[in-house]
Design a protein around this motif. Structure first.
Motif, PDB file in Angstrom:
ATOM      1  N   ARG A 228       0.822  -1.212   0.000  1.00  0.00           N
ATOM      2  CA  ARG A 228       0.000   0.000   0.000  1.00  0.00           C
ATOM      3  C   ARG A 228       0.855   1.262   0.000  1.00  0.00           C
ATOM      4  O   ARG A 228       0.531   2.259  -0.669  1.00  0.00           O
ATOM      5  N   MET A 229       1.955   1.253   0.760  1.00  0.00           N
ATOM      6  CA  MET A 229       2.847   2.412   0.770  1.00  0.00           C
ATOM      7  C   MET A 229       3.437   2.657  -0.615  1.00  0.00           C
ATOM      8  O   MET A 229       3.521   3.802  -1.082  1.00  0.00           O
ATOM      9  N   VAL A 230       3.850   1.594  -1.270  1.00  0.00           N
ATOM     10  CA  VAL A 230       4.456   1.724  -2.594  1.00  0.00           C
ATOM     11  C   VAL A 230       3.424   2.211  -3.611  1.00  0.00           C
ATOM     12  O   VAL A 230       3.716   3.089  -4.439  1.00  0.00           O
ATOM     13  N   ILE A 231       2.230   1.678  -3.563  1.00  0.00           N
ATOM     14  CA  ILE A 231       1.174   2.139  -4.466  1.00  0.00           C
ATOM     15  C   ILE A 231       0.910   3.625  -4.253  1.00  0.00           C
ATOM     16  O   ILE A 231       0.815   4.407  -5.208  1.00  0.00           O
TER      17      ILE A 231
ATOM     18  N   HIS B 185      21.063  -1.597 -12.400  1.00  0.00           N
ATOM     19  CA  HIS B 185      19.770  -1.003 -12.755  1.00  0.00           C
ATOM     20  C   HIS B 185      19.487   0.219 -11.878  1.00  0.00           C
ATOM     21  O   HIS B 185      18.630   0.176 -10.985  1.00  0.00           O
ATOM     22  N   PRO B 186      20.173   1.313 -12.099  1.00  0.00           N
ATOM     23  CA  PRO B 186      19.993   2.484 -11.232  1.00  0.00           C
ATOM     24  C   PRO B 186      18.608   3.112 -11.301  1.00  0.00           C
ATOM     25  O   PRO B 186      18.254   3.918 -10.428  1.00  0.00           O
ATOM     26  N   ASP B 187      17.813   2.744 -12.304  1.00  0.00           N
ATOM     27  CA  ASP B 187      16.461   3.291 -12.429  1.00  0.00           C
ATOM     28  C   ASP B 187      15.449   2.581 -11.541  1.00  0.00           C
ATOM     29  O   ASP B 187      14.333   3.079 -11.346  1.00  0.00           O
ATOM     30  N   VAL B 188      15.787   1.416 -11.008  1.00  0.00           N
ATOM     31  CA  VAL B 188      14.850   0.669 -10.155  1.00  0.00           C
ATOM     32  C   VAL B 188      14.736   1.354  -8.799  1.00  0.00           C
ATOM     33  O   VAL B 188      15.735   1.736  -8.191  1.00  0.00           O
ATOM     34  N   VAL B 189      13.505   1.495  -8.327  1.00  0.00           N
ATOM     35  CA  VAL B 189      13.255   2.105  -7.023  1.00  0.00           C
ATOM     36  C   VAL B 189      13.158   0.983  -5.989  1.00  0.00           C
ATOM     37  O   VAL B 189      12.402   0.015  -6.181  1.00  0.00           O
ATOM     38  N   ILE B 190      13.907   1.102  -4.903  1.00  0.00           N
ATOM     39  CA  ILE B 190      14.010   0.058  -3.890  1.00  0.00           C
ATOM     40  C   ILE B 190      13.274   0.493  -2.630  1.00  0.00           C
ATOM     41  O   ILE B 190      13.501   1.598  -2.120  1.00  0.00           O
ATOM     42  N   TYR B 191      12.390  -0.370  -2.130  1.00  0.00           N
ATOM     43  CA  TYR B 191      11.692  -0.156  -0.864  1.00  0.00           C
ATOM     44  C   TYR B 191      12.043  -1.292   0.086  1.00  0.00           C
ATOM     45  O   TYR B 191      11.989  -2.468  -0.294  1.00  0.00           O
TER      46      TYR B 191
ATOM     47  N   GLY C 155       7.896  -2.893 -24.951  1.00  0.00           N
ATOM     48  CA  GLY C 155       7.331  -1.773 -24.216  1.00  0.00           C
ATOM     49  C   GLY C 155       8.267  -1.229 -23.162  1.00  0.00           C
ATOM     50  O   GLY C 155       9.283  -1.852 -22.818  1.00  0.00           O
ATOM     51  N   ARG C 156       7.900  -0.067 -22.661  1.00  0.00           N
ATOM     52  CA  ARG C 156       8.702   0.595 -21.632  1.00  0.00           C
ATOM     53  C   ARG C 156       7.846   0.780 -20.385  1.00  0.00           C
ATOM     54  O   ARG C 156       6.806   1.431 -20.443  1.00  0.00           O
ATOM     55  N   PRO C 157       8.250   0.207 -19.253  1.00  0.00           N
ATOM     56  CA  PRO C 157       7.437   0.346 -18.040  1.00  0.00           C
ATOM     57  C   PRO C 157       7.451   1.770 -17.518  1.00  0.00           C
ATOM     58  O   PRO C 157       8.420   2.517 -17.715  1.00  0.00           O
ATOM     59  N   ARG C 158       6.395   2.138 -16.849  1.00  0.00           N
ATOM     60  CA  ARG C 158       6.342   3.442 -16.182  1.00  0.00           C
ATOM     61  C   ARG C 158       7.343   3.496 -15.034  1.00  0.00           C
ATOM     62  O   ARG C 158       8.012   4.501 -14.818  1.00  0.00           O
ATOM     63  N   ARG C 159       7.424   2.389 -14.297  1.00  0.00           N
ATOM     64  CA  ARG C 159       8.322   2.311 -13.148  1.00  0.00           C
ATOM     65  C   ARG C 159       8.556   0.850 -12.808  1.00  0.00           C
ATOM     66  O   ARG C 159       7.676   0.017 -12.975  1.00  0.00           O
ATOM     67  N   ILE C 160       9.764   0.533 -12.319  1.00  0.00           N
ATOM     68  CA  ILE C 160      10.050  -0.776 -11.747  1.00  0.00           C
ATOM     69  C   ILE C 160      10.438  -0.549 -10.297  1.00  0.00           C
ATOM     70  O   ILE C 160      11.346   0.242 -10.001  1.00  0.00           O
ATOM     71  N   ALA C 161       9.741  -1.218  -9.391  1.00  0.00           N
ATOM     72  CA  ALA C 161      10.004  -1.045  -7.962  1.00  0.00           C
ATOM     73  C   ALA C 161      10.139  -2.403  -7.294  1.00  0.00           C
ATOM     74  O   ALA C 161       9.345  -3.319  -7.557  1.00  0.00           O
TER      75      ALA C 161
ATOM     76  N   ALA D 163       3.448   0.186 -17.653  1.00  0.00           N
ATOM     77  CA  ALA D 163       3.058  -0.490 -16.414  1.00  0.00           C
ATOM     78  C   ALA D 163       3.988  -0.143 -15.262  1.00  0.00           C
ATOM     79  O   ALA D 163       5.183   0.089 -15.454  1.00  0.00           O
ATOM     80  N   VAL D 164       3.421  -0.138 -14.063  1.00  0.00           N
ATOM     81  CA  VAL D 164       4.219  -0.134 -12.850  1.00  0.00           C
ATOM     82  C   VAL D 164       4.504  -1.598 -12.518  1.00  0.00           C
ATOM     83  O   VAL D 164       3.579  -2.373 -12.272  1.00  0.00           O
TER      84      VAL D 164
END
Length: 268
Positions: free
Chosen positions: A62-65, A214-220, A190-196, A163-164
């Motif tokens: 939920r936090m990530v969304i 992959h410096p574009d990946v967001v890590i939680y 395709g190109r994703p909107r975000r990868i987390a 896609a996320v």
């Protein structure tokens, strides 16, 4: 005149300050940290293991969304509208038509990905949500040291355009498996909107690997463990170069042990 206070608001994660960069979110949530501390205790076994992991991922997803998904402005006529035309609420909510993909990285990620899938289909348009499955495992040498990752198959339901992409994987140790998974998804049309990526525990080594590959990946992550660092590093701020969270066979310290084994009651 529509309500304006809930338009363009900012969502703020509870997180620690660190030196790993803007794409790393180390959550500072006392409830999640309490649950994770409980999970790591050696006396905690099934069925409590499953309950804790499921509950933590409900919150984490939920936090990530909330932090990553786009929003749309809505004007909702409430049940009070029959009594007064002023009963219209206006504000920003999740854009229900955002494409979302959650990836089950078997086997530790199976249940977390299912939690993500069920959460997404309740909060957004179910027709826009997909769950994929990737089957991989660490490979080790005779001494038990990790040598790489083997991929035994995957079931991927299409392209990733717009896609996320969520990668819920409890333990981010070396980063080898997750990096390989991200590479797989970057090869899709395709190109994703975000990868987390979404984790219970990660290490400094994991962060360094992902930022290199992959410096574009967001890590939680609920927690970052660096128990193999020097005393000076442990006393200092998060994000120093001499930090370490892996032992000689590349298990996380302090860590939680083999979460995939614990979740499945299968110690192989």
């Amino acid at each position: 005149m529509p309500e304006s206070a809930y338009q363009g608001y900012t969502y703020r994660l509870p997180e620690l300050a660190h030196g790993y960069g803007a794409n790393v979110h180390l959550l500072a949530d006392p409830i999640l940290l309490s649950q994770l501390a409980r999970l790591c205790r050696p006396e905690v076994v099934q069925p409590e293991i499953t309950t804790l992991v499921r509950d933590m991922y409900h919150s984490l997803v939920r936090m990530v969304i909330a932090n990553e998904f786009p929003r749309e402005r809505v004007h909702v006529k409430t049940r009070m509208y029959e009594q007064t035309e002023r009963a219209v609420w206006s504000g920003d909510v999740l854009d229900s038509n955002t494409r979302a993909i959650t990836v089950n990285i078997a086997r530790a990620g199976t249940m977390p990905s299912q939690v993500a899938f069920e959460t997404l289909i309740h909060l957004t348009n179910p027709a826009k949500v997909r769950q994929d499955h990737v089957f991989m495992a660490r490979t080790t040498d005779d001494a038990g040291c990790v040598t790489g990752v083997s991929m035994s198959g995957s079931k991927i339901g299409g392209d990733v355009e717009g896609a996320v992409v969520l990668l819920p994987d409890p333990m981010g140790a070396t980063g080898v498996s997750l990096s390989r998974t991200v590479s797989l998804y970057k090869e899709l049309p395709g190109r994703p909107r975000r990868i987390a990526s979404l984790h219970l525990i990660i290490t400094p080594e994991f962060v360094r690997r992902m930022q290199t590959d992959h410096p574009d990946v967001v890590i939680y992550a609920i927690r970052l463990d660096r128990g193999m660092s020097s005393e000076a590093a442990l006393r200092g701020p998060l994000g120093q170069q001499d930090e370490s969270g892996l032992n000689e066979i590349q298990y996380i310290v302090p860590g939680a042990g083999g979460v995939g084994e614990l979740l499945n009651n299968s110690f192989v």
